[in-house]
Scaffold this active site. Structure first.
Site, PDB file in Angstrom:
ATOM      1  CE  LYS A  74       3.181   8.052   2.327  1.00  0.00           C
ATOM      2  NZ  LYS A  74       3.281   6.576   2.434  1.00  0.00           N
ATOM      3  CB  SER A 149       4.527   6.198   6.165  1.00  0.00           C
ATOM      4  OG  SER A 149       4.312   5.702   4.858  1.00  0.00           O
ATOM      5  CB  SER A 173       2.790   2.983   4.395  1.00  0.00           C
ATOM      6  OG  SER A 173       3.882   2.953   5.269  1.00  0.00           O
TER       7      SER A 173
END
Lengths: 479, 100
Positions: A74, A149, A173
């Site tokens: 990420k 996310s 997330s």
């Protein structure tokens, strides 16, 4: 091919890490223009790492338990010399001067980082639509969001771009995008994985965790990244969990609670979709068939989590994001004075959701409102810790849906923040309490899209979440 | 205008947060922040009595380490990422004479 199979083949010399990497880079090249899982693919750096792994094997050394396994990071994990943007204009082009501890641990285990994945700006969102680089699409249906996310990492794993991925989970997330994309995602106990080099959103809630296509791969990745780190003062000392060994233990004799308020029972939160509730109930039946005792459990304050979270997280974010001032790194918009430069830089650099949360947090912390909002939210956090502690007196783990619905269409919820925030209602409690939770795919909804079931456990019982998830995975059948 | 948060509150908070909003954004955020705070009415109305606050999920203690020199992040590498480095420092526009 699982990450375990790849690592075994590379370690034994049956397959070269370079060949494995090229195969995965080809998949990314073929489909990522459509999905946009990645902000950046670091093909050359990955090739150099893969060559080093192959050289180690040729020299008779063991590159580690994840030898040659491609992994997606990420884009809020610091990677030295490689752009790390948080999908924000304010960090466009910024190259960290150091690696996050997870990045160092992965390299030491032989994993090959192939790139940085898209996210909601600064991890604020539940759909990966709040990205300065545009949205990521769900590999199962490209008209739908991948969740967020950590939507880019979830999409990368679901699309087969990488067998493994790293995400961060502040209010769900990791778990919610894992559910939307039909993969396994796990949020460890707060402090189990070092946050050193994770760009902060809400520091008392943020936790890094694994994504994988199956539970055993997620466990193998968790085992590599978990453990004490002196560079993170909130990292738990003397906690070295090993999940891989627990996967065959089953659930015979285990006491499993269904959280009434988060699973459609009495006093339940609104908006839980009937098909998601049906899959959750089927998961409970499967666990009972595997020998577990099932109990209906009330966690009354769980319904207050959403409100508490959307005060605590923005409050912490407003403080953490004060550092983006155009002085030390990131975007600077020139202006005659430093104060005007700060304001001009932040105004140009942050997107609307980040501004919204900074403003909400600043308001919740401001004189006259602190006691009514932020102070109250912290007390609710205590209530939740007490209620979950009481629940865990009666049962070993808890079951809920991961998300209220399956993946929704792009654009459906961007206009109204509250409709987006309710996505996190089932995942938020474990961030406020610091407890571990895992999402495991369990069948599909009426629309044919994946459904995730969530297993929650007390602090430090991370291994137990994998143990129960392995049983659900075996019962859930092909997906 | 929302009953929860006024337009003036939004302008004030934006100033505190070093953000500049145009009129449309002020209207949008006034409505949206009002909706979010309306949702938080469930905890605003709660009688929490003498329940102590929890700011952190795990008990925290000060962490000390031995006072020995260890490698640091390289200064030049840090400054290379700054918008306006000069002579080993961060250059900024004038600070004096600004409005508070």
């Amino acid at each position: 091919m699982t990450a375990r199979d790849i690592a075994a083949a590379v370690r034994s010399g049956d397959r070269s890490a370079v060949a494995v990497l090229e195969e995965h880079l080809d998949r990314i090249a073929a489909r990522d223009e459509e999905l946009h899982a990645f902000n950046l693919v670091t093909a050359d750096a990955a090739r150099a790492e893969a060559e080093a792994v192959d050289a180690a094997v040729a020299a008779g050394a063991d590159p580690g338990p994840l030898a040659g396994v491609p992994i997606a990071l990420k884009d809020n994990m610091c990677t030295r010399g490689i752009p790390t943007t948080c999908s924000s204009k304010i960090l466009e082009g910024w190259c960290p001067p150091y690696d996050a501890t997870v990045v160092r641990r992965l390299r030491a285990a032989g994993a090959i980082a192939v790139g940085k994945t898209n996210l909601d700006e600064f991890a604020m969102g539940s759909s990966t639509e709040n990205s300065a680089n545009g949205p990521t699409r769900n590999p199962h249906d490209t008209s739908r969001v991948p969740g967020g996310s950590s939507g880019g990492t979830a999409a990368s794993v679901a699309a087969g771009f990488t067998p493994l991925g790293i995400g961060s989970d502040t209010g769900g997330s990791i778990r919610q995008p894992a559910a939307f994309c039909g993969v396994v995602g796990m949020k460890p106990t707060y402090g189990a994985v070092s946050r050193y080099g994770l760009i902060a959103f809400a520091s008392s809630l943020d936790q890094i965790g694994p994504f994988a296509q199956d539970v055993a791969d997620a466990a193998a990745l968790f085992d590599v990244i978990a453990g004490h780190d002196p560079l993170d003062s909130t990292s738990i000392v003397d906690f070295e969990p090993v999940a891989s060994d627990a996967l065959g233990r089953g659930v015979d004799g285990l006491r499993i609670g269904v959280v009434r308020e988060l699973s459609g029972g009495e006093g339940t939160v609104e908006g839980l979709s009937p098909d998601v509730l049906a899959r959750t109930q089927e998961a409970v039946v499967a666990l009972e068939a595997a020998g577990a005792t099932i109990e209906d459990i009330s966690v009354p304050s769980a319904t207050l989590g959403l409100s508490a979270y959307y005060l605590v997280a923005p409050a912490e974010a407003s403080s953490n994001l004060a550092r983006y001032d155009g002085v030390r790194y990131g975007l600077r918009v020139d202006a005659p004075t430093t104060g005007e430069m700060n304001t001009a830089s932040r105004t140009a650099g942050f997107g609307p959701e980040v501004k919204r949360r900074i403003m909400l947090g600043t308001y919740a912390l401001s004189a006259g409102y602190y006691d009514a909002f932020y102070g109250k939210a912290l007390k609710v956090r205590t209530m939740m810790l007490r209620d979950f502690a009481a629940a865990y007196e009666k049962v070993d783990v808890l079951i809920t849906p991961t998300a209220p619905t399956t993946a929704f269409p792009l654009g459906e919820r961007t206009a109204d923040p509250m409709t987006m925030y309710v996505n996190d209602v089932c995942t938020i409690p474990s961030n406020l309490t610091g407890h571990p939770g895992i999402s495991v795919p369990f069948g599909v909804g009426d629309d044919g899209l994946p459904v995730g079931v969530q297993v929650l456990a007390p602090a430090l019982d991370d291994v137990l979440t994998f143990q129960v998830a392995a049983v659900l995975e075996a019962a859930g059948g092909p997906r | 205008m929302s009953e929860r948060i006024s337009r003036a509150d939004v302008v004030h908070v934006a100033r505190l947060a070093r953000l500049r909003l145009d009129d449309d954004e002020i209207d949008l955020f006034t409505g949206q922040l009002g909706d979010i705070l309306a949702h938080a009415a469930d905890i605003e109305a709660l009688d929490v009595g003498d329940i102590p606050p929890t700011s952190h999920p795990l008990p925290l203690v000060n962490v000390m380490r031995a006072d020995v020199v260890t490698p640091s992040v390289d200064r030049d590498e840090v400054l290379a990422q700054a918008p306006a480095p000069e002579d080993g420092r961060f250059r900024v526009p004038p600070v004096l004479g600004e409005e508070p």
